[in-house]
Design a protein around this motif. Structure first.
Motif, PDB file in Angstrom:
ATOM      1  N   SER A   1     -10.009   0.595  -4.315  1.00 10.90           N
ATOM      2  CA  SER A   1      -9.620   1.436  -5.087  1.00 10.90           C
ATOM      3  C   SER A   1      -8.529   2.111  -3.385  1.00 10.90           C
ATOM      4  O   SER A   1      -7.095   2.841  -3.573  1.00 10.90           O
ATOM      5  N   GLU A   2      -9.038   2.090  -2.299  1.00 14.45           N
ATOM      6  CA  GLU A   2      -8.243   2.961  -0.769  1.00 14.45           C
ATOM      7  C   GLU A   2      -9.131   2.873   0.513  1.00 14.45           C
ATOM      8  O   GLU A   2     -10.465   1.581   0.484  1.00 14.45           O
TER       9      GLU A   2
ATOM     10  N   SER B   1      -4.829   6.266   5.955  1.00 14.92           N
ATOM     11  CA  SER B   1      -5.166   5.870   3.857  1.00 14.92           C
ATOM     12  C   SER B   1      -4.409   4.649   3.592  1.00 14.92           C
ATOM     13  O   SER B   1      -2.775   5.055   3.304  1.00 14.92           O
TER      14      SER B   1
ATOM     15  N   ARG C   1      -9.410   3.542   4.468  1.00 12.21           N
ATOM     16  CA  ARG C   1     -10.041   4.354   5.192  1.00 12.21           C
ATOM     17  C   ARG C   1      -9.896   3.555   6.749  1.00 12.21           C
ATOM     18  O   ARG C   1     -10.826   3.616   6.814  1.00 12.21           O
TER      19      ARG C   1
ATOM     20  N   TYR D   1       0.699  -1.067   0.564  1.00  9.96           N
ATOM     21  CA  TYR D   1       0.069  -0.363   0.138  1.00  9.96           C
ATOM     22  C   TYR D   1       0.829   1.593   0.141  1.00  9.96           C
ATOM     23  O   TYR D   1       2.059   1.701   0.280  1.00  9.96           O
TER      24      TYR D   1
ATOM     25  N   GLN E   1      -5.437  -3.414  -6.701  1.00 10.28           N
ATOM     26  CA  GLN E   1      -6.601  -2.884  -7.065  1.00 10.28           C
ATOM     27  C   GLN E   1      -8.030  -3.056  -7.948  1.00 10.28           C
ATOM     28  O   GLN E   1      -8.698  -2.269  -8.259  1.00 10.28           O
TER      29      GLN E   1
ATOM     30  N   ILE F   1      -3.822   2.931  -0.266  1.00 10.96           N
ATOM     31  CA  ILE F   1      -4.025   3.388  -1.305  1.00 10.96           C
ATOM     32  C   ILE F   1      -3.270   0.890  -1.821  1.00 10.96           C
ATOM     33  O   ILE F   1      -2.129   2.047  -1.798  1.00 10.96           O
TER      34      ILE F   1
END
Length: 206
Positions: free
Chosen positions: A173-174, A160, A176, A146, A169, A162
């Motif tokens: 996408s993310e 965060s 949090r 990430y 992917q 990613i």
């Protein structure tokens, strides 16, 4: 929902939520209050101070094809170093148990039980190792999978994550993760297709 989608994708989501939720439920309150010292390294150190934990969760999954979110709730259990349990009680009983390198998914309503060996599912394994590195406070390994960012201060921060690798992917996408000091109170996962899930976590017991 945890059993929706293709088997690799849904199991990857299951493993991800299992680990992330355990990380959240197991955090302990920090004693220090020096704002200048608060960074991702310190956050990792705090999250690594986990032996056992129990928590309750409410998860709301927002799907583009639905006008209202799907909601589920249940309990979480973590026992260091590698046993994690997520037991969904509502709307129907389901369980996820991860121990060492095996993930067992069980639906009592459907009378289904399946055990996956992580090494046979590279995407799931990547998710597991990434979140397991968070629990271990292993930022270098986490950073292999990430792009890691941290915003805010000790009392109100957001991590965060990613995904860096193409296979991850394709699913997410993310991620949090937000919290107060070393207590994580919310985990949001945004999927590549635009759907998202939000899990809120509360400590079960004193």
């Amino acid at each position: 929902m945890i059993f929706g989608g293709s088997p690799p994708a849904r199991c990857a989501r299951a493993a991800l939520w299992l680990f992330a939720a355990a990380c959240a439920s197991a955090a302990v309150a920090a004693d220090s209050s020096d704002p200048a010292a608060w960074d991702v390294q310190r956050l990792m150190r705090e999250l690594a101070q986990v032996k056992t934990a129990n928590a309750r969760f409410i998860e709301r999954r927002h799907l583009a094809i639905l006008t209202a979110p799907l909601e589920s709730s249940g309990t979480l259990v973590y026992v260091a170093p590698d046993r994690l349990e997520k037991h969904t009680l509502r709307p129907r009983p389901e369980s996820l148990v991860l121990e060492r390198n095996e993930l067992t998914v069980e639906s009592k309503e459907r009378n289904q039980r399946r055990t996956l060996v992580l090494q046979d599912y590279p995407v799931i394994w990547a998710f597991v190792e990434s979140i397991r590195s968070t629990l271990a406070g292993d930022l270098p390994t986490l950073s292999r999978f990430y792009q890691v960012g941290l915003d805010g201060g000790e009392r109100r921060w957001r991590l965060s994550l990613i995904p860096s690798e193409p296979r991850m992917q394709d699913v997410v996408s993310e991620i949090r993760i937000s919290g107060d000091r070393s207590w994580i109170n919310a985990i949001e996962m945004i999927e590549t297709g635009g759907d998202r899930s939000l899990m809120t976590i509360t400590r079960d017991g004193p």
